[in-house]
Design an enzyme around this catalytic site. Sequence first.
Site, PDB file in Angstrom:
ATOM      1  N   GLU A 163       1.007  -1.002  -0.104  1.00 44.40           N
ATOM      2  CA  GLU A 163      -0.147   0.193   0.208  1.00 44.40           C
ATOM      3  C   GLU A 163       1.035   1.312  -0.209  1.00 44.40           C
ATOM      4  O   GLU A 163       0.240   1.878  -0.887  1.00 44.40           O
ATOM      5  CB  GLU A 163      -0.659  -0.090   0.882  1.00 44.40           C
ATOM      6  CG  GLU A 163      -2.180  -0.906   1.566  1.00 44.40           C
ATOM      7  CD  GLU A 163      -1.281  -2.061   1.551  1.00 44.40           C
ATOM      8  OE1 GLU A 163      -2.444  -3.413   1.596  1.00 44.40           O
ATOM      9  OE2 GLU A 163      -0.272  -2.733   2.278  1.00 44.40           O
ATOM     10  N   PRO A 205      11.577 -13.759   0.035  1.00 40.55           N
ATOM     11  CA  PRO A 205      11.215 -14.218   1.029  1.00 40.55           C
ATOM     12  C   PRO A 205      10.513 -12.642   0.814  1.00 40.55           C
ATOM     13  O   PRO A 205      10.616 -11.766   0.763  1.00 40.55           O
ATOM     14  CB  PRO A 205      11.619 -14.497   1.813  1.00 40.55           C
ATOM     15  CG  PRO A 205      12.325 -14.559   1.818  1.00 40.55           C
ATOM     16  CD  PRO A 205      13.449 -13.858   0.403  1.00 40.55           C
ATOM     17  N   ARG A 206       9.129 -12.904   1.266  1.00 39.61           N
ATOM     18  CA  ARG A 206       8.106 -12.011   1.622  1.00 39.61           C
ATOM     19  C   ARG A 206       8.765 -10.819   2.763  1.00 39.61           C
ATOM     20  O   ARG A 206       7.941  -9.886   2.670  1.00 39.61           O
ATOM     21  CB  ARG A 206       6.375 -11.708   1.481  1.00 39.61           C
ATOM     22  CG  ARG A 206       6.086 -11.056   1.208  1.00 39.61           C
ATOM     23  CD  ARG A 206       4.421 -11.328   1.408  1.00 39.61           C
ATOM     24  NE  ARG A 206       2.770  -9.613   0.681  1.00 39.61           N
ATOM     25  CZ  ARG A 206       3.095  -8.894   0.236  1.00 39.61           C
ATOM     26  NH1 ARG A 206       4.330  -8.897  -1.159  1.00 39.61           N
ATOM     27  NH2 ARG A 206       2.606  -8.222  -0.084  1.00 39.61           N
ATOM     28  N   MET A 227      15.425  -4.028   1.706  1.00 41.20           N
ATOM     29  CA  MET A 227      14.788  -4.065   1.705  1.00 41.20           C
ATOM     30  C   MET A 227      14.221  -2.609   0.520  1.00 41.20           C
ATOM     31  O   MET A 227      15.388  -2.614   0.713  1.00 41.20           O
ATOM     32  CB  MET A 227      13.408  -3.154   2.855  1.00 41.20           C
ATOM     33  CG  MET A 227      14.190  -4.393   3.649  1.00 41.20           C
ATOM     34  SD  MET A 227      12.734  -5.688   3.645  1.00 41.20           S
ATOM     35  CE  MET A 227      10.941  -4.197   3.798  1.00 41.20           C
ATOM     36  N   GLY A 228      13.172  -2.426  -0.464  1.00 41.58           N
ATOM     37  CA  GLY A 228      13.380  -1.050  -0.838  1.00 41.58           C
ATOM     38  C   GLY A 228      13.711  -1.166  -2.105  1.00 41.58           C
ATOM     39  O   GLY A 228      14.170  -0.516  -3.121  1.00 41.58           O
ATOM     40  N   GLU A 229      14.191  -3.037  -2.673  1.00 40.92           N
ATOM     41  CA  GLU A 229      15.187  -2.891  -3.962  1.00 40.92           C
ATOM     42  C   GLU A 229      14.504  -3.907  -5.072  1.00 40.92           C
ATOM     43  O   GLU A 229      14.474  -4.742  -6.053  1.00 40.92           O
ATOM     44  CB  GLU A 229      16.313  -4.052  -3.716  1.00 40.92           C
ATOM     45  CG  GLU A 229      17.018  -2.674  -3.314  1.00 40.92           C
ATOM     46  CD  GLU A 229      18.795  -3.783  -3.296  1.00 40.92           C
ATOM     47  OE1 GLU A 229      19.416  -2.767  -4.678  1.00 40.92           O
ATOM     48  OE2 GLU A 229      18.924  -5.100  -2.971  1.00 40.92           O
ATOM     49  N   ASN A 262      -1.087  -9.192  -6.500  1.00 42.74           N
ATOM     50  CA  ASN A 262      -1.647  -8.789  -7.050  1.00 42.74           C
ATOM     51  C   ASN A 262       0.102  -8.622  -8.466  1.00 42.74           C
ATOM     52  O   ASN A 262       0.889  -8.153  -7.683  1.00 42.74           O
ATOM     53  CB  ASN A 262      -1.766  -7.259  -6.904  1.00 42.74           C
ATOM     54  CG  ASN A 262      -1.973  -6.526  -8.193  1.00 42.74           C
ATOM     55  OD1 ASN A 262      -1.954  -6.295  -9.589  1.00 42.74           O
ATOM     56  ND2 ASN A 262      -3.556  -6.167  -7.896  1.00 42.74           N
TER      57      ASN A 262
END
Length: 339
Positions: free
Chosen positions: A60, A271-272, A312-314, A338
């Site tokens: 989000e 991994p999420r 993170m963020g990549e 999604n």
Amino acid sequence: MNRTLYTALFYLGLPLVAIRLWLRSRKAPAYAKRIGERFSYGMPSLQPGGIWVHAVSVGESIAAAPMIRALLQRYPQLPITVTCMTPTGSERIHALFGDEPRIQHCYLPYDVPCAAARFLDRAQPKLAVIMETELWPNHIHQCAKRGIPVALANGRLSERSARGYGRFSKLTAPMLAEMSFFAVQTEAEAQRFRDLGARPETVEVTGSIKFDLTIDPQLLQRANALRGQWQALERPVWIAASTHEGEDAVVLDAHRRLLTNYPNALLILVPRHPERFNSVFELCQREGFATVRRSTGANVEAHTSVLLGDTMGELLFLYALADSAFVGGSLVPNGGHNL
């Protein structure tokens, strides 16, 4: 169930909430930090009078980014308070807007009246914007009491979720009626909101905000340069991203089969949830794959078989490195993600 009963049950359930935070913190220590913010205590200093945007977690936050940037341009005099519920969402907000002085961030307090009231008394927003379907009755009611309009952005509501909301119509209908605007993705979802109690004149179909995401034109160039540095321009590279527990072993088995025909294939495994980075790395090693952790900054060598995306963020950049992609969540009963 009306809002009074809902609130009473929420208060009674707070010990369970505390236990859940403790359990999650055992795998992800960040859940043990900033607990006061979840009850509107120990919050950072907030400049009042701006716009409040709530994005529950990472997805989000990314979806909200174009809208937040547009708000910054359209209302240059207003601060924007961005809230979320998860440490990963918080990290993503800092990564996206950490250099923007008008962005202020904290966790959204739990949905009990006293915490919601304290938060709104601190932030005093002129407008509240909620991303997708993160609807909290007490936060919305406290906004209504203060005359703060509440808008839902990029609204989505599956048939299954609508049935769930419908079972608590005495709670849902008044909550939706107190909201000022619903910008939803499809007409089917618009009708579900109307059927549940949203005022028809407040519901509008605007499509998905995720299509407004702008991608850095340098992204593919940087990815191509890195593959060249790895001497992997001719290697087949695929990515399995946002995987859940139970999926990584399946992905690695598929990669092992792939290596039979393409011995130089490279898998990027992402991994999420960050708390699973270490366990997935150990799994790769146990299965005998030469694995490099992205967080170490080490080069992918010719013998490297798996690159673990543990940063993170990549994720967008890691997708750009690959020739083909698998999006996780669909090999276990999670419902998928999604694309």
